[in-house]
Design an enzyme around this catalytic site. Structure first.
Site, PDB file in Angstrom:
ATOM      1  N   PHE A 121       0.857  -1.183   0.000  1.00  0.00           N
ATOM      2  CA  PHE A 121       0.000   0.000   0.000  1.00  0.00           C
ATOM      3  C   PHE A 121       0.893   1.233   0.000  1.00  0.00           C
ATOM      4  CE2 PHE A 121      -4.486   1.206   1.238  1.00  0.00           C
ATOM      5  CZ  PHE A 121      -5.094   0.271   0.431  1.00  0.00           C
ATOM      6  N   GLN A 234      -7.850  14.669   4.210  1.00  0.00           N
ATOM      7  CA  GLN A 234      -7.321  13.805   3.149  1.00  0.00           C
ATOM      8  C   GLN A 234      -8.303  13.680   1.991  1.00  0.00           C
ATOM      9  OE1 GLN A 234      -6.546   9.310   3.673  1.00  0.00           O
ATOM     10  NE2 GLN A 234      -4.539  10.222   3.391  1.00  0.00           N
ATOM     11  N   HIS A 236      -8.766  11.548  -0.962  1.00  0.00           N
ATOM     12  CA  HIS A 236      -8.273  10.281  -1.516  1.00  0.00           C
ATOM     13  C   HIS A 236      -8.148  10.463  -3.024  1.00  0.00           C
ATOM     14  CE1 HIS A 236      -8.060   6.078  -2.621  1.00  0.00           C
ATOM     15  NE2 HIS A 236      -7.995   5.728  -1.362  1.00  0.00           N
ATOM     16  N   LEU A 250     -15.511   5.609  -3.267  1.00  0.00           N
ATOM     17  CA  LEU A 250     -14.106   5.234  -3.218  1.00  0.00           C
ATOM     18  C   LEU A 250     -13.711   4.101  -4.167  1.00  0.00           C
ATOM     19  CD1 LEU A 250     -11.709   6.157  -1.518  1.00  0.00           C
ATOM     20  CD2 LEU A 250     -12.093   4.166  -0.083  1.00  0.00           C
ATOM     21  N   GLU A 253      -7.155   1.924  -2.924  1.00  0.00           N
ATOM     22  CA  GLU A 253      -5.737   2.004  -3.259  1.00  0.00           C
ATOM     23  C   GLU A 253      -5.206   0.615  -3.600  1.00  0.00           C
ATOM     24  OE1 GLU A 253      -3.899   4.666  -0.530  1.00  0.00           O
ATOM     25  OE2 GLU A 253      -1.966   3.677  -0.671  1.00  0.00           O
ATOM     26  N   ARG A 309      -1.015   9.589  -0.429  1.00  0.00           N
ATOM     27  CA  ARG A 309      -2.281  10.014  -1.036  1.00  0.00           C
ATOM     28  C   ARG A 309      -2.312  11.500  -1.361  1.00  0.00           C
ATOM     29  NH1 ARG A 309      -6.533   6.432   2.644  1.00  0.00           N
ATOM     30  NH2 ARG A 309      -6.077   4.479   1.555  1.00  0.00           N
ATOM     31  N   HIS A 380     -12.074  12.204   1.946  1.00  0.00           N
ATOM     32  CA  HIS A 380     -12.092  10.846   2.458  1.00  0.00           C
ATOM     33  C   HIS A 380     -11.929  10.767   3.973  1.00  0.00           C
ATOM     34  CE1 HIS A 380     -11.624   6.576   2.335  1.00  0.00           C
ATOM     35  NE2 HIS A 380     -10.384   6.592   2.752  1.00  0.00           N
ATOM     36  N   ARG A 415      -2.370  10.785   6.325  1.00  0.00           N
ATOM     37  CA  ARG A 415      -2.488   9.416   6.808  1.00  0.00           C
ATOM     38  C   ARG A 415      -2.099   8.430   5.717  1.00  0.00           C
ATOM     39  NH1 ARG A 415      -6.265   5.444   6.327  1.00  0.00           N
ATOM     40  NH2 ARG A 415      -7.882   6.745   5.406  1.00  0.00           N
TER      41      ARG A 415
END
Lengths: 604, 246
Positions: A121, A234, A236, A250, A253, A309, A380, A415
């Site tokens: 990730f 954030q 995304h 969403l 990722e 991100r 997000h 994050r």
């Protein structure tokens, strides 16, 4: 009174997502009486939407991983604004929290030797995310839910808390309403844990559901707690952009973790164009190496699609702004191309990303094993939130705890994907443990009848206004639109000042909002009661954004496009002043221990 | 794009009726979008339950033109919009208000099912080893989003209202996920036969057809459970063996 129900618990948990349930289980196991209030039905909280996985340095796939690497990755990803003690506790304790879920019945995907499988990730040096296909959040919430119903916990479903009750400095209860009949609930308790999630509904394009109106942030703030890091929202990088009705939903990722690549309208993998210095040594500089990384080559560096991100989202915005976007204002995310490399590639995609396959097939009529997806940034997650003590998760108000997204400190300026689910588990458990202890040490507080009376009058006010007034949904839409335009991914002083003014104007309009119908399951009324919370959080975001005159992590200002030393080691901190205004100040980031400093140095 | 009429059931436990609303339909809209649009434009108090709007939470179950569906996953382009689109609450559960039903019975049923009880860990570090092939089936069951559409369509519950006698397809799947979990050591077969009323299912497979997650409820969960119950409780040889063992 017939329209009121009263309850008494030692620990009241507000929110039944991952953090709330984990906290409730822990508090209950300490032998105290626990109640959980959920805004929706049990098992429907936003945790269910988490797709990619739970970050934990279990080293099942790559034995070079360990808590120190995870700690360093989290600090780097957060641009060194994270509370280092929280980052350390999180990295050290996450593996145990994942194993615990397995002991409670979770069924993670497996390695060949039968252990919990971990995937790559963004921002994580090694494959670290324990997962179940792309529905890890569902697995997590169901496991916690099914465990908690046998733990002697009381659940109040479809109940919303609109005010915390205090006795002097201490939080000693809560006031809310139930959706079904509209009755009020007055809860007396010795400690409250807020686990209410995020603020996504403050923006127009979001992956968050109707519930995420910053309730916990606002409840805590109005009860005297401090908020930090609220400028860091954030976005995304990959939300759906077409058709319009699904905009913002969403796209995990995990698609990029499995080898998916981002391309612009010219077919170019634009992520290679801009790799930040902080990540140069860890990032592949050619497509071949990036592909080998996603297929488990331990000597390869990760592809630039797996940068953090904040950075990926900005690169996508740049491509769109400069005219190289996709037809519906996004860019292309292509996983179908891996069929060139993998025999049975289509089958592989369907097995590793089943819900993405399903989501695009059903909602957009696109087969992701054949065609590229169109994606763009979506609101997000909020890194900022209630300021808490790293060990106990207690806020600056005695008896008031916070865990999960509504708490702050772990993620700093950005994050990392996968660090949210682990955050919920690690700090949910800690909050539960410490709140239970606090409850055991404290006597009952006294609920002030006047406070209850004021809360109930405030709640019922929208029914008493002129029915020709504006509806709550219109105000909410106007606010979302404005925040998206003026305090979105790319910010500047002028626009944020305009937003601050706009918020004040909308707030005045909101005070005249009228609702129709009666108190029974009335979404208009519920939306009207959510509005004050939304105003509190968007104002906090805007004021914090104005205060931080630099670009760092998720906070990007075109008028201050560089990082600044002045802001490198401070958290923006907010408090409600005595005159009702919001007091903004800068607090130094908690210092690193010598060991932490060395770890960061070694992992550079 | 065109204006479309939606006939939405409005009322409460005391009764109600279909009420027509007209709203504009644009490309890609799902039924839930239309409901929200109507709610914002002309019926602020129209009650509807929803959360994720992406088919993952299972909150927005309803009956669209008589078919049990998730409203968030039902595209308007797949419906005939020349006729009014009918949206009604699930019929197997008591109505709270408008499209919202009282599904609390499901939570009570689940609580009665014995919880997961793992064998001792396989390794000194407290972890277990499981092979992917052995968990594929359980993972299929664990995809369930608890939308309760299977419960809604099941004639034992919908037509015969045997909620006290039969746990319904959702809890057959839930029990199967526990019973077939490689680590689980609990025995739920007697409970399935008695409290769960597994015998009431006569395999019409309606539940499988409506499952938005595509779980093969009947073939993969209910039938194997029925076989286990039969083996355990109705096998004459086993019965004889049990008598002698005493």
């Amino acid at each position: 009174m017939a329209d009121r129900r009263t309850h008494e618990f030692d620990v009241l948990v507000i929110g039944a997502g991952g953090a709330g349930l984990r906290a409730a289980i822990e508090a209950s196991s300490a032998g105290v009486k626990v109640g959980v209030v959920c805004k929706s039905l049990l098992g429907k909280a936003h945790t269910v939407m988490a797709e990619g996985g739970i970050a934990a340095a279990m080293a099942n796939v790559d034995e070079r991983d360990g808590w120190k690497v995870h700690f360093a990755d989290t600090m780097r990803g957060g641009q060194y604004l994270s509370n280092p003690r929280m980052a350390e506790l999180h990295a050290r304790e996450a593996p145990d929290r994942v194993n615990e879920l397995e002991a409670w019945g979770a069924v993670f995907d497996r390695t060949k030797d039968g252990r919990i499988l971990q995937r790559n990730f963004g921002g994580h040096k090694y494959p670290r995310l324990a997962h179940v296909g792309d529905r890890t959040g569902l697995e997590m919430i169901r496991t916690l839910q099914d465990h908690s119903i046998h733990a002697g916990i009381d659940f109040l479903m479809e109940v919303t808390i609109i005010e915390l009750l205090k006795d002097g400095d201490r939080v000693i209860g809560a006031f809310g309403y139930e959706r079904e009949l509209g009755r009020f609930h007055i809860i007396r308790c010795k400690a409250v844990i807020l686990a209410t999630g995020g603020i996504g509904r403050g923006f127009k394009i979001t992956s968050n559901s109707w519930e995420y109106t910053g309730d916990g942030h606002a409840l805590a703030f109005e009860a005297g707690a401090e908020l930090i890091d609220m400028e860091f929202v954030q976005f995304h990088p990959t939300g759906m952009v077409w058709p319009p009705s699904v905009r913002g939903i969403l796209v995990t990722e995990g698609v990029r973790g499995e080898g998916g690549v981002l391309r612009n309208s010219e077919g170019k993998r634009f992520m290679f164009d801009d790799i930040p210095d902080l990540y140069k040594d860890q990032t592949a500089d050619n497509e071949e190496e990036g592909w080998r990384y996603t297929q488990g080559d331990r000597n390869a560096r990760r592809p630039p699609e797996l940068l953090t991100r904040d950075h990926v989202a900005r690169c996508i915005v740049r491509e769109i702004k400069e005219g190289r976007g996709s037809p519906h204002g996004g860019v292309f995310l292509d996983i179908a191309w891996i069929k060139e490399r993998l025999p049975k590639g289509a089958e592989h995609i369907r097995r590793k990303l089943p819900s993405m396959y399903h989501q695009f097939k059903e909602l957009a009529g696109i087969d992701i094993t054949e065609e590229a997806m169109e994606v763009g940034p979506t609101t997000h997650y909020v890194m900022g939130g209630i300021r808490v003590d790293a060990e106990s998760q207690m806020s600056t108000v005695p008896g008031l705890y916070a865990a999960g997204e509504c708490a702050a400190g772990l993620h700093g300026a950005n994050r990392l994907g996968g660090n949210s689910l682990s955050d919920l588990l690690v700090f949910g458990k800690r909050a539960g443990q410490h709140a239970a202890r606090h409850a055991q040490e404290q006597g009952n507080g006294r609920i002030d009848g006047g406070d209850v009376q004021r809360a109930s009058s405030r709640a019922l006010a929208p029914f008493e206004r002129d029915a020709d007034g504006e509806g709550p949904f219109q105000i909410q839409y106007a606010l979302q639109e404005m925040m998206q335009d003026l305090v979105g991914i790319v910010r500047n002083e002028d626009e944020m000042q305009r937003a601050a003014k706009g918020i004040a104007e909308l707030r005045q309009r909101a005070e005249k909002v009228a609702v129709v119908g009666n108190r029974e399951y009335n979404p208009g009324w519920h939306a009207a009661l959510d509005l004050p919370n939304l105003f509190t959080v968007v104002e906090a975001i805007t004021l914090s954004g104005i205060e931080r005159k630099e670009s760092r992590g998720a906070h990007f200002r075109e008028d201050y496009p560089e990082k600044s030393d002045e802001f490198a080691k401070v958290n923006t901190t907010l408090r409600r002043a005595a005159d009702g205004s919001i007091e903004v100040r800068r607090e130094p980031v908690p210092a690193l221990s010598e060991e932490q400093r060395q770890i960061i140095e070694e992992m550079k | 794009m065109a204006e479309t009429t939606f006939s939405i059931w409005r009322g409460d436990s005391g009764g109600g009726e279909l009420q027509d609303f007209t709203t504009e339909v644009t490309e890609g809209m799902v039924v839930l979008d239309a409901v929200h649009q109507i709610q914002a434009e002309s019926a602020n108090d129209l009650a509807v339950r929803w959360n994720c709007k992406a088919g993952k939470c299972g909150s927005c179950s309803a009956e669209v033109n008589g078919n049990p569906r998730l409203m968030c996953m039902t595209r308007l382009s797949d419906l005939d919009l020349d006729e009014p689109v009918t949206i009604e609450p699930m019929k197997a559960f008591p109505v709270m208000r408008d499209l919202v039903t009282d599904v609390s019975w499901n939570y009570k049923v689940k609580k009665k099912i014995k919880k997961f009880k793992p064998r001792a860990p396989d390794s000194d570090d407290g972890t277990w080893r499981m092979v992917q092939d052995d968990i594929d089936r359980v993972q299929e069951f664990r995809k369930c989003i608890e939308c309760y559409l299977c419960q809604d369509v099941c004639h034992v519950l919908r037509e015969h209202h045997l909620h006290e006698e039969f746990a319904g397809p959702r809890f057959m799947v839930y029990s199967a996920a526990l019973e077939m979990h490689p680590l689980d050591t609990e025995d739920r077969l007697a409970d399935l036969k008695d409290d769960g009323g597994i015998g009431y299912c006569n395999i019409t497979k309606c539940c499988t057809k409506v499952c938005p997650e595509g779980i093969t409820i009947t073939d993969n969960a209910i039938i194997p459970l029925k076989e286990r119950v039969v083996d355990e409780h109705y096998d004459p040889l086993r019965k004889l063996f049990k008598i002698f063992r005493k």
